[in-house]
Design a protein around this motif. Structure first.
Motif, PDB file in Angstrom:
ATOM      1  N   THR A   1       0.524  -1.195  -0.249  1.00 32.69           N
ATOM      2  CA  THR A   1      -0.046  -0.335   0.387  1.00 32.69           C
ATOM      3  C   THR A   1       1.303   1.271   0.421  1.00 32.69           C
ATOM      4  OG1 THR A   1      -0.195   0.089   2.485  1.00 32.69           O
ATOM      5  CG2 THR A   1      -2.189  -1.622   1.175  1.00 32.69           C
ATOM      6  N   ARG A   2       2.437   1.312   0.484  1.00 31.09           N
ATOM      7  CA  ARG A   2       2.531   2.825  -0.250  1.00 31.09           C
ATOM      8  C   ARG A   2       2.510   3.829  -0.723  1.00 31.09           C
ATOM      9  NH1 ARG A   2       8.566  -1.184   0.785  1.00 31.09           N
ATOM     10  NH2 ARG A   2       8.376  -2.081  -0.733  1.00 31.09           N
ATOM     11  N   ARG A   3       2.463   2.971  -2.024  1.00 29.79           N
ATOM     12  CA  ARG A   3       2.944   3.277  -3.625  1.00 29.79           C
ATOM     13  C   ARG A   3       1.730   4.020  -3.035  1.00 29.79           C
ATOM     14  NH1 ARG A   3       6.081  -0.504  -4.861  1.00 29.79           N
ATOM     15  NH2 ARG A   3       8.166   0.546  -6.027  1.00 29.79           N
ATOM     16  N   HIS A   4       0.279   3.620  -2.754  1.00 34.04           N
ATOM     17  CA  HIS A   4      -1.063   4.366  -3.324  1.00 34.04           C
ATOM     18  C   HIS A   4      -2.300   5.370  -1.259  1.00 34.04           C
ATOM     19  CE1 HIS A   4      -1.573   1.656  -6.338  1.00 34.04           C
ATOM     20  NE2 HIS A   4      -0.722   0.667  -5.903  1.00 34.04           N
ATOM     21  N   GLY A   5      -1.001   5.858  -0.746  1.00 33.54           N
ATOM     22  CA  GLY A   5      -1.179   6.049   0.423  1.00 33.54           C
ATOM     23  C   GLY A   5      -1.659   5.257   1.753  1.00 33.54           C
ATOM     24  N   GLY A   6      -1.151   4.486   1.710  1.00 33.84           N
ATOM     25  CA  GLY A   6      -1.253   3.529   2.844  1.00 33.84           C
ATOM     26  C   GLY A   6       0.065   4.463   3.538  1.00 33.84           C
ATOM     27  N   LYS A   7       0.369   4.034   5.582  1.00 36.93           N
ATOM     28  CA  LYS A   7       0.486   4.705   6.165  1.00 36.93           C
ATOM     29  C   LYS A   7       0.356   3.347   7.388  1.00 36.93           C
ATOM     30  CE  LYS A   7       1.461   8.630   9.564  1.00 36.93           C
ATOM     31  NZ  LYS A   7       1.002   7.836  10.786  1.00 36.93           N
ATOM     32  N   VAL A   8       1.424   2.474   7.544  1.00 32.17           N
ATOM     33  CA  VAL A   8       1.171   2.030   8.506  1.00 32.17           C
ATOM     34  C   VAL A   8       1.930   2.291   9.676  1.00 32.17           C
ATOM     35  CG1 VAL A   8       1.870  -0.718   8.796  1.00 32.17           C
ATOM     36  CG2 VAL A   8       1.303   0.375   6.261  1.00 32.17           C
ATOM     37  N   THR A   9       1.500   1.394  10.753  1.00 34.62           N
ATOM     38  CA  THR A   9       2.017   1.322  12.530  1.00 34.62           C
ATOM     39  C   THR A   9       1.428   0.449  12.821  1.00 34.62           C
ATOM     40  OG1 THR A   9       1.209   4.188  12.268  1.00 34.62           O
ATOM     41  CG2 THR A   9       1.940   3.300  14.912  1.00 34.62           C
ATOM     42  N   LEU A  10       2.533  -0.092  13.278  1.00 31.98           N
ATOM     43  CA  LEU A  10       2.692  -1.350  14.741  1.00 31.98           C
ATOM     44  C   LEU A  10       3.045  -0.680  15.583  1.00 31.98           C
ATOM     45  CD1 LEU A  10       2.762  -4.370  14.216  1.00 31.98           C
ATOM     46  CD2 LEU A  10       6.096  -4.432  13.885  1.00 31.98           C
ATOM     47  N   VAL A  11       2.301  -1.780  16.400  1.00 34.25           N
ATOM     48  CA  VAL A  11       2.125  -1.655  18.153  1.00 34.25           C
ATOM     49  C   VAL A  11       2.651  -2.410  18.648  1.00 34.25           C
ATOM     50  CG1 VAL A  11       0.901  -0.857  20.434  1.00 34.25           C
ATOM     51  CG2 VAL A  11       1.019  -0.010  17.754  1.00 34.25           C
ATOM     52  N   SER A  12       3.691  -2.351  19.316  1.00 36.11           N
ATOM     53  CA  SER A  12       4.528  -4.215  19.736  1.00 36.11           C
ATOM     54  C   SER A  12       4.787  -3.163  22.078  1.00 36.11           C
ATOM     55  CB  SER A  12       5.844  -4.006  19.794  1.00 36.11           C
ATOM     56  OG  SER A  12       6.577  -4.609  20.128  1.00 36.11           O
ATOM     57  N   ALA A  13       4.545  -4.913  22.745  1.00 33.35           N
ATOM     58  CA  ALA A  13       4.142  -4.361  24.073  1.00 33.35           C
ATOM     59  C   ALA A  13       6.120  -4.523  24.217  1.00 33.35           C
ATOM     60  CB  ALA A  13       3.930  -5.365  24.668  1.00 33.35           C
TER      61      ALA A  13
END
Length: 382
Positions: free
Chosen positions: A24-36
């Protein structure tokens, strides 16, 4: 901009995060990963950690480097699917458009005394604490409750690493009961060789500080008790109003979307994924394919492409028996045993390849590739 949030950085969550980021990075995707935690926990090796083996550290930031994924360190304390928000560490609020829930499962604490007096494999630190406890003992008894694959791996690993200790494996049925008869016989011989005392038909009703109590009233002395007899989903999902099953796993449709909240995808152990043979049980073998499929389904939906149904077939049941032995039971897609199984040094090599495979898989995913074996699994096996 589409904000995509992934909760959980285990085997499945990292696979999903990398896959959806590359798609999705070329299509406006912003990814956030939450880790403990900042380090990646190799759950397939926690029995090695418990036995005192020092394993290599893998920082999650290093694993996802170059993907554009934002890493947030903290524990998820609340989820509000109506507002599309997640609360981390009791205060920070993170909004999302699409969410992939990969928080896995935790030890079932319903048996009295488990939470207070037993060790478990909920995280790396608990395995380390068990290793420290065993290192303090010159002699004594270690009780492993649960005769599944995790219980057998743990009992054999601990017995091999601590020959000075008495290891007792408590199981309601025959240990390794899901394997074929010949593989089970091999497991029985391995445990006998290591001096493990196996108690079949043992139903633990209470864990005490220095013993476990069975349903017939018998007390078994224990200097350290490891609990591997069942897991449940976190209460977080049910508290948020998502539809869950009796084990508090999120019920999903064929695209791995929550049946009650379609903007939430659930993967790995946290999801109740139905296949023609029944609901999948939690393993890394099935977890990573669910993560990849959810990532692809999410990306395809955003790109206006047809979303395919998830299909999965099991291949094997890999079981280490200490560092010097192993058995691999090959299976039908529904996880019932085939006639074929592997033992000895070839099984050791096979098991090590399986345990080591996630990190090379992530490197391939960062290049936009899907390993052939995982592709075959997600496409279904005939």
């Amino acid at each position: 901009m589409t904000n995509i949030l992934i909760l959980g950085a285990g085997y499945t969550g990292i696979a999903a995060a990398i896959r959806v980021a590359t798609r999705t990075r070329r299509h406006g995707g912003k990814v956030t990963l939450v880790s403990a935690a900042p380090r990646f926990t190799e759950r397939l090796r926690l029995h090695q950690t418990a036995a005192g083996e020092r394993l290599r550290d893998h920082a999650i930031a290093d694993i996802i480097a170059g993907t554009g994924i934002d890493l947030v360190l903290g524990r998820v304390t609340a989820l509000d699917p109506a507002r599309h928000e997640v609360v981390v560490n009791g205060g920070r609020v993170i909004g999302y458009d699409k969410l992939i829930y990969a928080l896995g499962t935790v030890t079932d604490l319903s048996t009295p005394g488990v939470a207070e007096h037993a060790y478990a494999y909920d995280d790396h630190d608990q395995a380390v604490r068990l290793a420290r406890r065993l290192g303090e003992l010159d002699r004594g008894t270690v009780v492993v409750a649960g005769g599944g694959l995790t219980g057998v791996e743990s009992a054999t690993e601990l017995a091999e690493a601590h020959p000075n200790l008495r290891v007792v494996l408590l199981s309601r049925g025959r240990p390794g009961s899901m394997m074929g008869e010949q593989a089970r016989a091999y497991v029985d011989k391995a445990m006998a060789r290591l001096g493990i005392q196996v108690r079949r038909g043992a139903d633990v009703v209470k864990v005490l500080p220095d013993a476990v109590e069975l349903s017939d009233g018998e007390l078994i002395d224990s200097d350290a008790t490891l609990w591997t007899a069942g897991t449940r989903g976190l209460p977080l999902a049910a508290e948020a109003g998502l539809t869950v099953d009796e084990q508090e796993r999120i019920v999903v449709d064929s695209a791995l979307r929550s049946v009650s909240h379609p903007d939430v995808y659930a993967v790995g152990d946290a999801a109740a994924v139905r296949q023609p043979y029944g609901v999948m049980h939690g393993t890394c073998q099935g977890g990573i394919p669910t993560g990849l499929h959810a990532a692809d389904a999410l990306a395809d939906g955003l790109l206006g492409r047809r979303v395919k149904a998830f299909r999965f077939g099991y291949v094997h049941q890999p079981l280490s028996l200490g560092r010097k032995d192993a058995v691999i039971q090959f299976t039908h897609p529904d996880d019932t045993p085939r006639r074929w199984y592997l033992t000895g040094r070839w099984a050791i090599a096979y098991k090590e390849t399986v345990s080591s495979s996630p990190l090379p898989t992530y490197r391939l995913l960062k290049r936009g590739l899907v390993p052939v074996g995982l592709f075959r699994l997600t496409a279904g096996l005939k």
